[in-house]
Design an enzyme around this catalytic site. Structure first.
Site, PDB file in Angstrom:
ATOM      1  CB  CYS B  85       0.819   1.420   4.186  1.00 18.69           C
ATOM      2  SG  CYS B  85      -0.164   1.049   5.576  1.00 18.69           S
ATOM      3  CB  CYS B 208     -12.088   1.354   5.041  1.00 17.40           C
ATOM      4  SG  CYS B 208     -13.126   2.322   6.078  1.00 17.40           S
ATOM      5  CB  ILE B 211      -8.290  -6.801   6.531  1.00 18.03           C
ATOM      6  CG1 ILE B 211      -8.037  -5.690   7.119  1.00 18.03           C
ATOM      7  CG2 ILE B 211      -7.125  -7.993   6.460  1.00 18.03           C
ATOM      8  CD1 ILE B 211      -8.464  -6.128   8.591  1.00 18.03           C
ATOM      9  CE  LYS B 329     -11.806   3.967  -0.915  1.00 18.85           C
ATOM     10  NZ  LYS B 329     -10.463   4.795  -0.991  1.00 18.85           N
ATOM     11  CG  HIS B 332      -3.746  -1.215   1.586  1.00 18.13           C
ATOM     12  ND1 HIS B 332      -2.683  -1.133   1.049  1.00 18.13           N
ATOM     13  CD2 HIS B 332      -4.093  -0.367   2.612  1.00 18.13           C
ATOM     14  CE1 HIS B 332      -1.813  -0.286   1.802  1.00 18.13           C
ATOM     15  NE2 HIS B 332      -2.673   0.364   2.787  1.00 18.13           N
TER      16      HIS B 332
END
Lengths: 135, 384
Positions: B85, B208, B211, B329, B332
């Site tokens: 990442c 989280c 995606i 958030k 990503h």
């Protein structure tokens, strides 16, 4: 990851909790390391049998599982500090819930199957000490 | 020593781009950055591309050459950089070092990821490539699970509560309301976070990052040519450090040493400290990581990170606004993230951000790979 060579290569260590230890500084490694990061070339690595006894330093309950593990969710994963010093990630079997500081012992279990005709992966899971585990 | 400035930025919307491929997205971001810099594609001398796992997400390797090809940039050298990442920040740092070497004066650093061409469980498994395949992925861990292990340890040690942790998504969703490129634009309440689906206890869906598909690009130039551009933003410090790949190999689950070391290098290079930072983008892949970042970057003492949220210090209007674009958030695309963060800080320092902080002069980005096996910290300034 589905790979027969990878599974066979690590089978002995994973089934038996055989790690390594640096004779020079005394640090033990599980998962095994073939090179001591502290002593580097002065380190001397030998095989080391862990007792498997240890305690939980943290844990989580996985609800959203990756490919291959969907059928097992929810399942508990913990980081376990082995009495001989190394730390390892492992699944805690169903039964008594995990707690931080809780003592665990190893049990031999099926980990997952690579589909209907693939390899069945076995390995060590952990059971809260002094309790009867389910699966 | 050559100084490096950022003179152009471009970013796609963070989204599930079902009608666009990675080549479409990277070309779109690159073209926006070239236009923003007032350049032409033929001025670019080299390309660095951050990407984590195009091989697993879309079955395509050799991505840097493809990006150069699609953007009409061949035959310039094109290099892919991978650090999970943190791939985007790594590509940026490599581009900075290439300019400092004296080899180039004008470079593009880009990042992109196309994550929605495969199904959710496959994407979760692909992301686990950033962890230890043999000893973490093999027992059924996920990235949410790894950060959940950190979150539980932190909550147990420092008494952080569910509602306090929820301040991270509450703030970042609020910040993202003004960002037209954000994947989600709605506010969330503490009750909504606490009731969202459990993914890996104690972390819930709204803890989280999603995606996401997306790409981002910046143009970097040397001080030899920087005066040709309006509003150059200077790279004051760049720090990179590594840590153990597996989370279980670290003595503490409540800090990320690689962040601390990368930050110290960046601060020392820039000649500033944490107290000088006026706006920051930190790696909030999961809520707990924003609080760890506050502490590892020196914004708050150990165990006190939550105070910055509770006192509204890191909200827009506070003394150190963090993740003013909504953070991770709200999107990503892992390889693009580091570049996207740098773009937000460039816009804040130029004064053209969507959620503008009042006249900041120094900003910071913090981008990590995996659970912190790679950390990169960059410090940008309005003045050289």
């Amino acid at each position: 990851m589905e790979s027969a060579p990878l599974y066979w290569r690590l089978k002995r260590q994973k089934y038996n909790l055989i790690g390594t230890r640096c004779v020079t500084c005394g640090e033990s490694f599980f998962p095994p390391r073939s090179f001591c990061p502290t002593c580097r070339r002065r380190g001397r690595i030998e095989e080391f049998q862990f007792s498997g006894k240890g305690e939980i330093t943290s844990y989580t309950i996985i609800k959203s599982a990756p490919k291959g593990f969907e059928q097992f969710a929810p399942y508990t994963v913990a980081i376990i500090k082995l009495d001989e010093g190394a730390l390892i990630s492992g699944q805690v079997v169903q039964g008594t819930p995990a707690t931080i500081g809780g003592r665990v012992v190893p049990v031999f279990r099926k980990m997952y199957e690579e589909g209907k005709e693939g390899i069945i992966h076995y390995g060590i899971k952990w059971q809260v000490d002094g309790t009867a585990a389910e699966k | 020593m050559t100084d490096v400035a950022i003179v152009g930025v471009g970013c796609t919307k963070m989204d599930e781009h079902w009608t666009k491929s990675l080549r479409d997205l990277s070309t779109e971001a690159g073209a926006l950055a070239v236009k923003d810099a007032g350049l032409d594609g033929k001025d670019i001398q080299a390309l660095y591309v951050g990407n984590m796992s195009s091989g697993r997400f879309i079955g395509q390797e050799h991505l840097a050459a493809l990006a150069a090809d699609q953007a009409g940039l061949i035959p310039i050298p094109a290099t892919r950089c991978e650090a999970a990442c943190a791939s985007g920040s790594l590509a940026f740092r490599k581009a900075c070092l290439a300019i400092k070497s004296g080899e180039y004066d004008i470079i593009m650093a880009a990042g992109g990821e196309k994550m929605t061409d495969i199904k959710g469980p496959e994407a979760i498994a692909a992301l686990m490539g950033a962890a230890d395949q043999e000893w973490e992925s093999a027992i059924g861990l996920t990235f949410t699970g790894l950060y959940a292990l950190m979150a539980r340890a932190y909550m147990n040690t420092y008494g952080l509560t569910r509602d306090e942790l929820s301040q991270v998504p509450i703030k970042n969703h609020f910040h993202g309301l003004k960002n037209p490129l954000a994947q989600f634009r709605f506010e969330v309440t503490a009750e909504q976070v606490a009731r969202s689906a459990m993914i890996a206890d104690p972390l819930r869906l709204l803890d989280c990052s999603p995606i996401t598909d997306g790409a981002a690009a910046v143009i970097l130039v040397s001080d030899r040519v920087a005066d040709r551009f309006k509003n150059p933003i200077w790279v004051k410090g760049s720090g990179q450090a590594s840590g153990t790949l597996a989370l279980h190999d670290r003595p503490s689950l409540t800090e990320i040493p690689a962040t601390q070391i990368a930050a110290k290098r960046a601060y020392d290079q820039a000649g500033v400290g944490p107290q000088d930072i006026e706006v920051a983008e930190v790696h909030d892949c999961f809520s707990i990581e924003e609080i760890l970042a506050y502490e590892d970057l020196g914004f708050a003492p150990k165990g006190k990170g939550k105070d910055l949220l509770l006192n509204k210090d890191t909200w827009i209007g506070g003394r150190l606004p963090v993740n003013t674009d909504g953070g991770l958030k709200l999107g990503h695309p892992v390889g693009a993230t580091g570049i996207k963060q740098l773009i937000e800080i460039v816009r804040q320092l130029r004064g053209d951000a969507y959620n503008q902080v009042k006249d900041p002069r120094i900003g910071l980005t913090h981008n990590i790979g995996g659970t912190g096996a790679t950390a990169l910290v960059h410090i940008l300034g309005k003045e050289r």
